[in-house]
Design a protein around this motif. Sequence first.
Motif, short mmCIF file in Angstrom:
data_model
loop_
_atom_site.label_atom_id
_atom_site.label_comp_id
_atom_site.label_asym_id
_atom_site.label_seq_id
_atom_site.Cartn_x
_atom_site.Cartn_y
_atom_site.Cartn_z
N LEU A 63 -2.03 9.56 -4.05
CA LEU A 63 -1.20 9.00 -2.99
C LEU A 63 0.28 9.29 -3.22
CD1 LEU A 63 -3.06 5.62 -2.42
CD2 LEU A 63 -2.96 7.58 -0.84
N LEU A 64 0.74 9.22 -4.46
CA LEU A 64 2.15 9.50 -4.76
C LEU A 64 2.52 10.96 -4.51
CD1 LEU A 64 2.73 7.43 -8.01
CD2 LEU A 64 3.72 7.00 -5.74
N ASN A 65 1.53 11.84 -4.57
CA ASN A 65 1.79 13.26 -4.41
C ASN A 65 1.40 13.79 -3.02
OD1 ASN A 65 2.87 14.42 -7.04
ND2 ASN A 65 1.23 13.05 -7.70
N GLY A 66 1.32 12.91 -2.03
CA GLY A 66 1.11 13.34 -0.66
C GLY A 66 -0.29 13.24 -0.11
N GLY A 67 -1.26 12.84 -0.92
CA GLY A 67 -2.62 12.66 -0.42
C GLY A 67 -2.68 11.48 0.54
N PHE A 68 -3.71 11.46 1.36
CA PHE A 68 -3.86 10.41 2.37
C PHE A 68 -5.27 9.85 2.28
CE2 PHE A 68 -4.26 8.28 6.34
CZ PHE A 68 -2.98 7.97 6.74
N ILE A 69 -5.39 8.51 2.36
CA ILE A 69 -6.68 7.84 2.31
C ILE A 69 -6.87 7.00 3.56
CG2 ILE A 69 -8.04 6.06 1.13
CD1 ILE A 69 -6.84 7.04 -1.52
N LEU A 70 -8.04 7.13 4.17
CA LEU A 70 -8.51 6.27 5.26
C LEU A 70 -9.63 5.43 4.67
CD1 LEU A 70 -8.73 5.41 8.26
CD2 LEU A 70 -10.22 7.39 8.60
N ALA A 71 -9.51 4.11 4.73
CA ALA A 71 -10.50 3.26 4.07
C ALA A 71 -10.94 2.11 4.97
CB ALA A 71 -9.91 2.69 2.77
N SER A 72 -12.21 1.77 4.86
CA SER A 72 -12.77 0.66 5.61
C SER A 72 -14.12 0.32 5.01
CB SER A 72 -12.93 1.08 7.08
OG SER A 72 -13.25 -0.02 7.90
N PRO A 73 -14.42 -0.98 4.85
CA PRO A 73 -15.71 -1.34 4.25
C PRO A 73 -16.88 -1.11 5.19
CG PRO A 73 -14.52 -3.31 4.89
CD PRO A 73 -13.61 -2.15 5.15
N SER A 74 -18.00 -0.75 4.64
CA SER A 74 -19.23 -0.69 5.44
C SER A 74 -19.58 -2.11 5.88
CB SER A 74 -20.38 -0.13 4.60
OG SER A 74 -20.09 1.18 4.18
N CYS A 75 -19.99 -2.23 7.11
CA CYS A 75 -20.45 -3.52 7.65
C CYS A 75 -19.43 -4.65 7.46
CB CYS A 75 -21.79 -3.92 7.06
SG CYS A 75 -23.08 -2.69 7.37
N SER A 76 -18.14 -4.30 7.43
CA SER A 76 -17.07 -5.30 7.26
C SER A 76 -17.32 -6.18 6.03
CB SER A 76 -16.91 -6.16 8.51
OG SER A 76 -16.70 -5.37 9.64
N ASP A 77 -17.86 -5.60 4.99
CA ASP A 77 -18.25 -6.34 3.79
C ASP A 77 -17.04 -7.02 3.14
OD1 ASP A 77 -18.71 -6.49 0.70
OD2 ASP A 77 -20.72 -6.30 1.55
N GLU A 78 -17.06 -8.35 3.10
CA GLU A 78 -15.95 -9.13 2.55
C GLU A 78 -15.74 -8.88 1.06
OE1 GLU A 78 -16.60 -13.21 3.62
OE2 GLU A 78 -16.37 -12.79 5.77
N ASN A 79 -16.82 -8.67 0.33
CA ASN A 79 -16.69 -8.41 -1.11
C ASN A 79 -16.01 -7.06 -1.37
OD1 ASN A 79 -17.97 -10.83 -2.01
ND2 ASN A 79 -19.92 -9.94 -1.42
N TRP A 80 -16.37 -6.04 -0.57
CA TRP A 80 -15.73 -4.73 -0.70
C TRP A 80 -14.25 -4.84 -0.32
CZ3 TRP A 80 -13.06 -0.75 1.51
CH2 TRP A 80 -13.16 0.50 0.89
N ASP A 81 -13.98 -5.58 0.74
CA ASP A 81 -12.59 -5.80 1.18
C ASP A 81 -11.76 -6.42 0.06
OD1 ASP A 81 -10.36 -6.24 3.17
OD2 ASP A 81 -10.91 -8.34 2.86
N GLY A 143 -13.39 -2.44 10.43
CA GLY A 143 -14.27 -1.31 10.62
C GLY A 143 -13.70 -0.19 11.46
N LEU A 144 -13.39 0.91 10.81
CA LEU A 144 -13.02 2.16 11.46
C LEU A 144 -14.16 3.16 11.31
CD1 LEU A 144 -9.28 2.50 10.38
CD2 LEU A 144 -10.16 2.12 12.69
N ASN A 145 -15.33 2.65 10.97
CA ASN A 145 -16.45 3.47 10.52
C ASN A 145 -17.20 4.21 11.62
OD1 ASN A 145 -15.80 1.11 8.89
ND2 ASN A 145 -17.28 1.92 7.45
N ASP A 146 -17.03 3.82 12.88
CA ASP A 146 -17.71 4.48 14.00
C ASP A 146 -19.21 4.52 13.75
OD1 ASP A 146 -18.02 5.81 16.42
OD2 ASP A 146 -17.54 7.77 15.57
N VAL A 147 -19.79 3.35 13.47
CA VAL A 147 -21.21 3.28 13.06
C VAL A 147 -22.17 3.77 14.13
CG1 VAL A 147 -20.89 1.48 11.32
CG2 VAL A 147 -21.40 0.83 13.67
N SER A 148 -21.77 3.78 15.38
CA SER A 148 -22.68 4.26 16.42
C SER A 148 -22.97 5.75 16.27
CB SER A 148 -22.12 3.97 17.81
OG SER A 148 -20.91 4.67 18.02
N HIS A 149 -22.12 6.46 15.52
CA HIS A 149 -22.34 7.89 15.28
C HIS A 149 -22.69 8.18 13.81
CE1 HIS A 149 -19.76 8.01 18.95
NE2 HIS A 149 -20.78 8.74 19.31
N ALA A 150 -22.89 7.15 13.01
CA ALA A 150 -23.23 7.33 11.59
C ALA A 150 -24.73 7.56 11.44
CB ALA A 150 -22.79 6.12 10.77
#
Length: 178
Positions: A63-81, A143-150
């Motif tokens: 991240l410090l060197n310009g990389g980009f991360i998109l993150a979101s838990p599967s099934c809105s999992d509170e533990n993962w969050d 959820g940015l996961n777009d599960v309808s297309h997963a």
Amino acid sequence: SSVCFADRFLGEASRQTNLRVAKNFYAVKLDSDALFDTPFCVISGDKSFVLTQRERDNMKKYLLNGGFILASPSCSDENWDASFRREIKLCFPDLGLARIPMSHPIFSVVNKIPRLTDKFGKATLIEGLEIDGRLGLVYSKDGLNDVSHAQGCCCCGGNQITECLRVNVNVLTYALLY
């Protein structure tokens, strides 16, 4: 895990822009040097987790060197969050995830998105991590996961941002152009 995160936005971004991007995900381990060979990564999963020190060091360096991360838990999992938030804080103790205002370019760079709603029709938001004046990470617990297309997702009833496909196209385009 990318089981519950659809890669359809990659093809959509290619179709809607002049960007040449891979049409499918390919796995890259967070503790691998291969992480630094790609400018954009998706992180998703479920259940609690703890990163190793090497994974934390790599994520921070990425991240410090310009990389980009998109993150979101599967099934809105509170533990993962909770685990993801803790790990970001361990990597960047002086920074934190903050609400991204709807005036930010990620809501207009390709698709105009005036409002974010969840699957229940309620207004929601996404968060980001700004590093040295640059947005380097986008996160949504809803959820940015777009599960309808997963493929292979159990679709167990987690929340979902209804505009996720368009948001993900914008986030990828923003990450590659800004």
